[in-house]
Write an enzyme that holds these catalytic residues in place. Sequence first.
Site, PDB file in Angstrom:
ATOM      1  N   LYS A  13       2.971  -2.814  -9.922  1.00  0.00           N
ATOM      2  CA  LYS A  13       3.224  -4.218 -10.271  1.00  0.00           C
ATOM      3  C   LYS A  13       1.944  -5.046 -10.250  1.00  0.00           C
ATOM      4  O   LYS A  13       1.643  -5.756 -11.202  1.00  0.00           O
ATOM      5  CB  LYS A  13       4.233  -4.856  -9.294  1.00  0.00           C
ATOM      6  CG  LYS A  13       5.576  -4.165  -9.229  1.00  0.00           C
ATOM      7  CD  LYS A  13       6.518  -4.856  -8.255  1.00  0.00           C
ATOM      8  CE  LYS A  13       6.078  -4.840  -6.806  1.00  0.00           C
ATOM      9  NZ  LYS A  13       5.931  -3.508  -6.198  1.00  0.00           N
ATOM     10  N   ARG A  88      12.900 -10.242  -3.740  1.00  0.00           N
ATOM     11  CA  ARG A  88      12.960  -8.919  -3.141  1.00  0.00           C
ATOM     12  C   ARG A  88      14.314  -8.627  -2.511  1.00  0.00           C
ATOM     13  O   ARG A  88      14.489  -7.582  -1.899  1.00  0.00           O
ATOM     14  CB  ARG A  88      11.876  -8.795  -2.079  1.00  0.00           C
ATOM     15  CG  ARG A  88      10.886  -7.680  -2.381  1.00  0.00           C
ATOM     16  CD  ARG A  88       9.809  -7.739  -1.327  1.00  0.00           C
ATOM     17  NE  ARG A  88       9.004  -6.567  -1.291  1.00  0.00           N
ATOM     18  CZ  ARG A  88       7.778  -6.467  -1.809  1.00  0.00           C
ATOM     19  NH1 ARG A  88       7.251  -7.454  -2.468  1.00  0.00           N
ATOM     20  NH2 ARG A  88       7.099  -5.360  -1.662  1.00  0.00           N
ATOM     21  N   ARG A 127      -3.959   4.275  -2.366  1.00  0.00           N
ATOM     22  CA  ARG A 127      -4.349   2.889  -2.691  1.00  0.00           C
ATOM     23  C   ARG A 127      -5.448   2.398  -1.747  1.00  0.00           C
ATOM     24  O   ARG A 127      -5.375   2.602  -0.546  1.00  0.00           O
ATOM     25  CB  ARG A 127      -3.129   1.969  -2.584  1.00  0.00           C
ATOM     26  CG  ARG A 127      -3.489   0.489  -2.708  1.00  0.00           C
ATOM     27  CD  ARG A 127      -2.324  -0.387  -3.103  1.00  0.00           C
ATOM     28  NE  ARG A 127      -1.194  -0.324  -2.198  1.00  0.00           N
ATOM     29  CZ  ARG A 127       0.004  -0.855  -2.482  1.00  0.00           C
ATOM     30  NH1 ARG A 127       0.213  -1.463  -3.631  1.00  0.00           N
ATOM     31  NH2 ARG A 127       0.983  -0.754  -1.604  1.00  0.00           N
ATOM     32  N   ARG A 160      -4.610  -0.592   3.337  1.00  0.00           N
ATOM     33  CA  ARG A 160      -3.730  -1.576   3.977  1.00  0.00           C
ATOM     34  C   ARG A 160      -3.016  -0.920   5.150  1.00  0.00           C
ATOM     35  O   ARG A 160      -2.571   0.223   5.040  1.00  0.00           O
ATOM     36  CB  ARG A 160      -2.673  -2.072   2.976  1.00  0.00           C
ATOM     37  CG  ARG A 160      -3.125  -3.254   2.157  1.00  0.00           C
ATOM     38  CD  ARG A 160      -2.219  -3.550   0.972  1.00  0.00           C
ATOM     39  NE  ARG A 160      -0.789  -3.581   1.236  1.00  0.00           N
ATOM     40  CZ  ARG A 160       0.125  -3.820   0.299  1.00  0.00           C
ATOM     41  NH1 ARG A 160      -0.242  -4.080  -0.954  1.00  0.00           N
ATOM     42  NH2 ARG A 160       1.408  -3.806   0.583  1.00  0.00           N
ATOM     43  N   ARG A 171       9.280   1.147   4.212  1.00  0.00           N
ATOM     44  CA  ARG A 171       9.270   0.229   3.070  1.00  0.00           C
ATOM     45  C   ARG A 171      10.115   0.770   1.922  1.00  0.00           C
ATOM     46  O   ARG A 171      10.784   0.006   1.230  1.00  0.00           O
ATOM     47  CB  ARG A 171       7.830  -0.027   2.613  1.00  0.00           C
ATOM     48  CG  ARG A 171       7.097  -0.958   3.577  1.00  0.00           C
ATOM     49  CD  ARG A 171       5.613  -0.904   3.394  1.00  0.00           C
ATOM     50  NE  ARG A 171       5.190  -1.362   2.093  1.00  0.00           N
ATOM     51  CZ  ARG A 171       4.060  -0.982   1.499  1.00  0.00           C
ATOM     52  NH1 ARG A 171       3.250  -0.141   2.092  1.00  0.00           N
ATOM     53  NH2 ARG A 171       3.748  -1.464   0.331  1.00  0.00           N
TER      54      ARG A 171
END
Length: 216
Positions: A13, A88, A127, A160, A171
């Site tokens: 996204k 969300r 990431r 992160r 998550r």
Amino acid sequence: MRIILLGPPGAGKGTEAELLVKHYHIPHISTGNIFRALYKDNTTVGKIAKEYIDRGQLVPDDITNEIVRNRLNHADAKKGFLFDGYPRNVDQAAWFDELLIQKEWKLDAVINIYVPDEVLIERISGRRVCESCGAVYHVTNKKPNVEGICDVDGGKLIQRADDMEETVQRRLRVYNEQTEPVIGYYQNKGAIVMIDGTQSIKEVDTAIKKVLGEMN
Ligand code: ADP
Ligand code: ADP
């Protein structure tokens, strides 16, 4: 143009949002980025949000919705916007509908980027983000010019905290339980476009722009 980008964590996204907002000249509104900036600025809201983020849970709706309301009061949002990571859950989606009615604004598109879990895990574990500007890279899929260094501002690339394996599983569960129903919410309103997010970054960008071009 007013757009919502939906999709699980790691779907792409944020990466696609960056390309789209350059093209359509609208602000990129990522609630995740706003929370991280509030935390960096040492604000109370930022500190509260971080506790939820680090546990892989959603930040409470009253905090999140208020942040969205404030952000939409900025002058640049009059041109339109691209939401990434909001709404969300179904309550946020319903609250947002009310806000849009109050503002007499209509959404142009809700786009859902879908990607299977094994690809999400590979993307999230690889990431890397710039510590100072938040630019997003991937250890194999989107490498910086110099390893570990941000192309934009020379900042250090880090992982992160919520991208560590244990939190990622949580998550993904939170996504399945709370966020996936948002797809049904917009389907019932008759307005959602599905995009195959397993394609390359460029191919996903082209697919989204094609759909948006056909709508306008
Ligand atoms: P999200 O905002 O949905 O969590 P990101 O845009 O941060 O997702 O992308 C997650 C990771 O996957 C990043 O490291 C990014 O560089 C990489 N990525 C994004 N889109 C693609 C793609 N189409 N193919 C391969 N890797 C991708
Ligand atoms: P990703 O799409 O990669 O999961 P984000 O940067 O969008 O990451 O979000 C990071 C975290 O910020 C989420 O796991 C959640 O804790 C919090 N967050 C972001 N957006 C929302 C939202 N709309 N509602 C509640 N919490 C949110």
